[in-house]
Design a protein around this motif. Structure first.
Motif, PDB file in Angstrom:
ATOM      1  N   UNK A 121      12.455  33.636 -15.133  1.00 37.58           N
ATOM      2  CA  UNK A 121      12.612  34.908 -14.425  1.00 37.58           C
ATOM      3  C   UNK A 121      13.761  34.874 -13.418  1.00 37.58           C
ATOM      4  N   UNK A 122      14.126  33.680 -12.971  1.00 39.42           N
ATOM      5  CA  UNK A 122      15.163  33.587 -11.945  1.00 39.42           C
ATOM      6  C   UNK A 122      16.560  33.373 -12.506  1.00 39.42           C
ATOM      7  N   UNK A 123      16.646  32.819 -13.711  1.00 38.31           N
ATOM      8  CA  UNK A 123      17.972  32.488 -14.224  1.00 38.31           C
ATOM      9  C   UNK A 123      18.136  32.748 -15.710  1.00 38.31           C
ATOM     10  N   UNK A 124      19.370  32.989 -16.088  1.00 36.21           N
ATOM     11  CA  UNK A 124      19.751  33.194 -17.485  1.00 36.21           C
ATOM     12  C   UNK A 124      20.736  32.102 -17.876  1.00 36.21           C
ATOM     13  N   UNK A 125      20.538  31.513 -19.053  1.00 41.72           N
ATOM     14  CA  UNK A 125      21.514  30.604 -19.628  1.00 41.72           C
ATOM     15  C   UNK A 125      22.290  31.366 -20.698  1.00 41.72           C
ATOM     16  N   UNK A 171      15.781  28.098 -18.336  1.00 42.41           N
ATOM     17  CA  UNK A 171      16.299  29.444 -18.115  1.00 42.41           C
ATOM     18  C   UNK A 171      16.022  30.319 -19.337  1.00 42.41           C
ATOM     19  N   UNK A 172      16.106  31.632 -19.122  1.00 46.70           N
ATOM     20  CA  UNK A 172      16.015  32.563 -20.257  1.00 46.70           C
ATOM     21  C   UNK A 172      17.342  32.486 -21.004  1.00 46.70           C
ATOM     22  N   UNK A 173      17.321  32.082 -22.293  1.00 48.34           N
ATOM     23  CA  UNK A 173      18.578  31.837 -23.001  1.00 48.34           C
ATOM     24  C   UNK A 173      19.098  33.069 -23.742  1.00 48.34           C
ATOM     25  N   UNK A 174      20.404  33.190 -23.821  1.00 49.10           N
ATOM     26  CA  UNK A 174      21.014  34.261 -24.609  1.00 49.10           C
ATOM     27  C   UNK A 174      22.447  33.898 -24.969  1.00 49.10           C
ATOM     28  N   UNK A 175      22.879  34.427 -26.085  1.00 51.22           N
ATOM     29  CA  UNK A 175      24.304  34.367 -26.448  1.00 51.22           C
ATOM     30  C   UNK A 175      24.893  35.773 -26.441  1.00 51.22           C
ATOM     31  N   UNK A 176      24.088  36.737 -25.998  1.00 50.95           N
ATOM     32  CA  UNK A 176      24.529  38.132 -25.984  1.00 50.95           C
ATOM     33  C   UNK A 176      25.345  38.408 -24.717  1.00 50.95           C
ATOM     34  N   UNK A 177      26.589  38.721 -24.901  1.00 52.56           N
ATOM     35  CA  UNK A 177      27.511  38.903 -23.786  1.00 52.56           C
ATOM     36  C   UNK A 177      27.088  40.073 -22.891  1.00 52.56           C
TER      37      UNK A 177
END
Length: 685
Positions: free
Chosen positions: A478-482, A664-670
């Motif tokens: 909830x605090x960070x995105x990777x 962290x909550x992961x994403x490759x979506x810009x």
């Protein structure tokens, strides 16, 4: 002592006492009790009682220093030996001695049977040498970047201040050092603010090999280093560093008081710090300097030393940089053997008459000869002892390239380091002591074996140990995105235009507040130079000022960015909105031409393992986790870790690396990552 509710504490009486002290300390410091901190304290107390070794991964914010200091203090009250804490970095050592322990003891001392004594132990060269200040040693000093000088005299005469003071920067620093030395009660270099250059410090300090020793030194009773060691012998808790542990484990020297329990904090650094402490480097310039010093201070004949140096120079002429898989060749070994015999003869001839008269010049000359002799003996049996040998050259600044690179015209340096420190650590550290190793980045996923293996805790004959992860109080998803920029090309030699564009866009979205970590000093400087005209934000770069000043400015100015290299990957603690974006330019694999890493990878492969995963990928995973860990430093922090290396999304080893990172909550979506940054910057809805 604070009361503990029935059933709240489980375990032995020792564990219960530890938890009571912990609760008292946390309450007295105005903090909140945390389950992970309680669990760690229990496990450390249990390990001390059973004697089993313990590996603890304690995430940022756990409060791990209290969780291990309190069990150490409790044990010291009933033990006749000091307990040890070892750190990798000066910052943590200073934090423990200057902040954590004083605050802790203030709250728990009323509940203890007696006051607790604390001592700090460092290597001898970290303290002012009183005898050297009084002129007891010659004024020779190593040149910058070399172990020995070629006779350059950069001393400042005692009468310099009386004549109006020295005009050189070095002279001014030494005069300030002398003034400080008259007032300090510890002689510890780290208490001198502002600091001085290494070159100036060498004018007032000696190494352990150069020291005359307590029996011969006329100022032994006033020696700061001896006083520190005396305090340590009578202390309950001794704080030291990984290098001192290495000397104790590898050399068997009594540089530390006799102890039975040690906590190794920043344990992910232990293998590298120990390796660095026991690595060596031999050069022809060292031999010439040793010969010059021996002739000057002992009046012996040094023809054999100079002849050996000349032959070694011929044998090393034109050799390429890099790893020597089979060690030195026969011609080079013959030259090293000749040098060894010349050193032995010189040491025998320079003993003197055996009187107790203090002779700093003679001791300095003999210490240089002893070091060269030791290196020669190691090089001759390197293959049998599984030590790694390689050639390197000093670097020089290339104005066309704009950065330092090896100077191919410079004389070759012969380097030696242990292929593995596991065996020596097993014998010198883990045997006979209870060892607790802790770090925020000690496991990869749930596996402690990669870290344990390099320290001697895996394999036939390894001692028993337990690994636990006590978690973190932070809600990472909830605090960070990777964000992994999977659309970017694989990193090449320099930053690609696409990567620079992505960096610019990320910083624009966050409105600054970015800590940008790069694989090299050159990469950091080039990125800073490229971003300044594009963004119009304040961009600080490592090297612009001291690290302390840069981090303080970064923390004080919410929209300022800080660009730096690997030395920033740990130790930077900036909670709050000033650090809402961490950018990592590439996966921090070791350099492909790193001789020691190459040798270790080959050794794993020859034993049937995967050298890349065991060495390079493990090295990268731990350091990647350290870098990403800069983002969330308190429960109120939020932000994005952006990795500009598409391999973290596409390669087969990517999952292994990501397993070491905070969850962290992961994403490759810009769009998702940029929208989150804009909200943090107050630009979004």
């Amino acid at each position: 002592m604070t009361e503990v509710a029935a059933g709240e504490v489980k375990g032995t009486a020792g564990e219960q006492f530890v938890i009571e002290l912990l609760d008292r300390a946390v309450a007295g410091m105005g903090g909140q009790s945390r389950s992970g901190q309680h669990e760690m304290a229990r496990q450390v107390a249990k390990a001390i009682e059973t004697g089993d070794h313990l590996l603890v991964q304690a995430g940022t914010g756990t409060g791990k220093s209290l969780a291990y200091l309190i069990p150490l203090i409790a044990h010291s009250l009933v033990s006749n030996k000091p307990t040890l804490v070892s750190t990798a970095t000066l910052a943590l050592q200073t934090q423990i001695v200057g902040r954590d322990l004083p605050r802790l003891l203030k709250t728990i001392t009323p509940a203890l049977d007696r006051p607790v004594k604390v001592a700090l132990v460092k290597g001898r060269s970290n303290y002012v040498c009183q005898h050297k200040l009084e002129g007891g040693f010659p004024s020779e000093e190593p040149a910058e970047g070399q172990l020995f000088s070629l006779g350059e005299d950069t001393s400042v005469p005692h009468f310099a201040a009386a004549l109006g003071g020295p005009s050189s920067q070095l002279g001014k620093e030494v005069v300030r050092l002398r003034e400080w030395a008259e007032k300090t009660t510890t002689g510890d270099r780290d208490e001198l603010l502002p600091g001085v250059t290494d070159r100036a410090w060498r004018q007032v300090s000696v190494t352990s090999m150069e020291c005359l020793g307590a029996q011969k030194c006329p100022m032994a009773a006033e020696c700061f280093s001896e006083l520190a060691r005396h305090d340590a012998a009578e202390a309950d808790v001794v704080v030291t560093n990984h290098a001192m542990l290495a000397v104790s484990a590898f050399e068997g020297l009594a540089v530390l008081p006799e102890y039975d329990v040690v906590v190794v904090d920043e344990a992910h650094e232990l293998q590298d710090r120990v390796t660095g402490a026991v690595s060596g480097q031999l050069s022809v310039a060292m031999v010439h300097a040793a010969a010059s010093g021996a002739r000057k201070h002992t009046a012996i004949t040094v023809d054999a030393l100079n002849a050996a140096a000349a032959n070694l120079e011929l044998a090393l002429a034109g050799v390429p940089n890099g790893l020597l898989p089979n060690g030195l060749n026969d011609e080079q070994l013959d030259c090293v053997d000749q040098l060894r015999e010349a050193c032995r003869a010189a040491l025998s001839d320079s003993k003197g008459d055996g009187s107790q008269t203090a002779d700093g010049g003679r001791q300095l000359a003999r210490s240089r000869l002893m070091l060269i002799l030791e290196l020669c003996e190691r090089l001759i049996v390197a293959r049998e002892n599984r030590e790694v040998v390689w050639f390197s050259r000093a670097s020089s600044f290339d104005p066309q390239q704009g950065y330092a690179q090896p100077d191919e015209s410079a004389p070759a340096l012969v380097n030696i380091a242990p292929l593995s420190v596991a065996g020596k650590l097993r014998e010198g550290l883990f045997a006979g002591h209870t060892v607790v190793l802790t770090s925020a980045t000690l496991a990869i996923g749930s596996a402690f074996e990669p870290a344990a293996g390099g320290l001697g805790l895996v394999g036939e004959g390894a001692p028993s140990w337990t690994g636990i992860d006590v978690g973190s109080p932070f809600d990472y998803p909830k605090q960070g995105i990777l964000y992994v920029a999977g659309h970017l090309p694989k990193p090449g030699r320099g930053a690609s235009p696409e990567a620079l564009d992505e960096l610019e866009a990320l910083i624009r979205a966050s409105g600054g507040g970015a800590l940008c970590l790069f694989s090299s000093r050159r990469a950091a400087e080039e990125a800073a130079e490229a971003m300044r005209p594009r963004l119009g934000l304040s961009i600080l770069c490592q090297g612009d000022s001291t690290m302390t000043a840069l981090v303080k400015q970064f923390a004080d100015e919410p929209d300022t960015c800080l660009f730096g290299t690997m030395s920033l990957w740990q130790g930077v603690d900036v909670p709050g909105g000033s650090c809402r974006l961490v950018v990592i330019d590439r996966i921090p694999f070791p350099r492909p031409d790193d001789p020691l890493m190459t040798a270790r990878s080959r050794a794993v492969a020859q034993a049937g393992g995967n050298g890349f995963m065991a060495v390079s990928a493990t090295h990268a995973a731990i350091r990647l986790a350290q870098g990403a860990g800069r983002l969330i430093r308190s429960t109120g922090d939020k932000g994005v870790v952006a990795v500009l290396d598409s391999r973290l999304a596409t390669e087969r080893y990517a999952g292994f690396l990501r397993a070491a990172l905070p969850p962290f909550w992961p994403t490759t979506d810009r769009k998702t990552a940029f929208a989150a940054l804009e909200r943090l910057a107050g630009k979004g809805a």
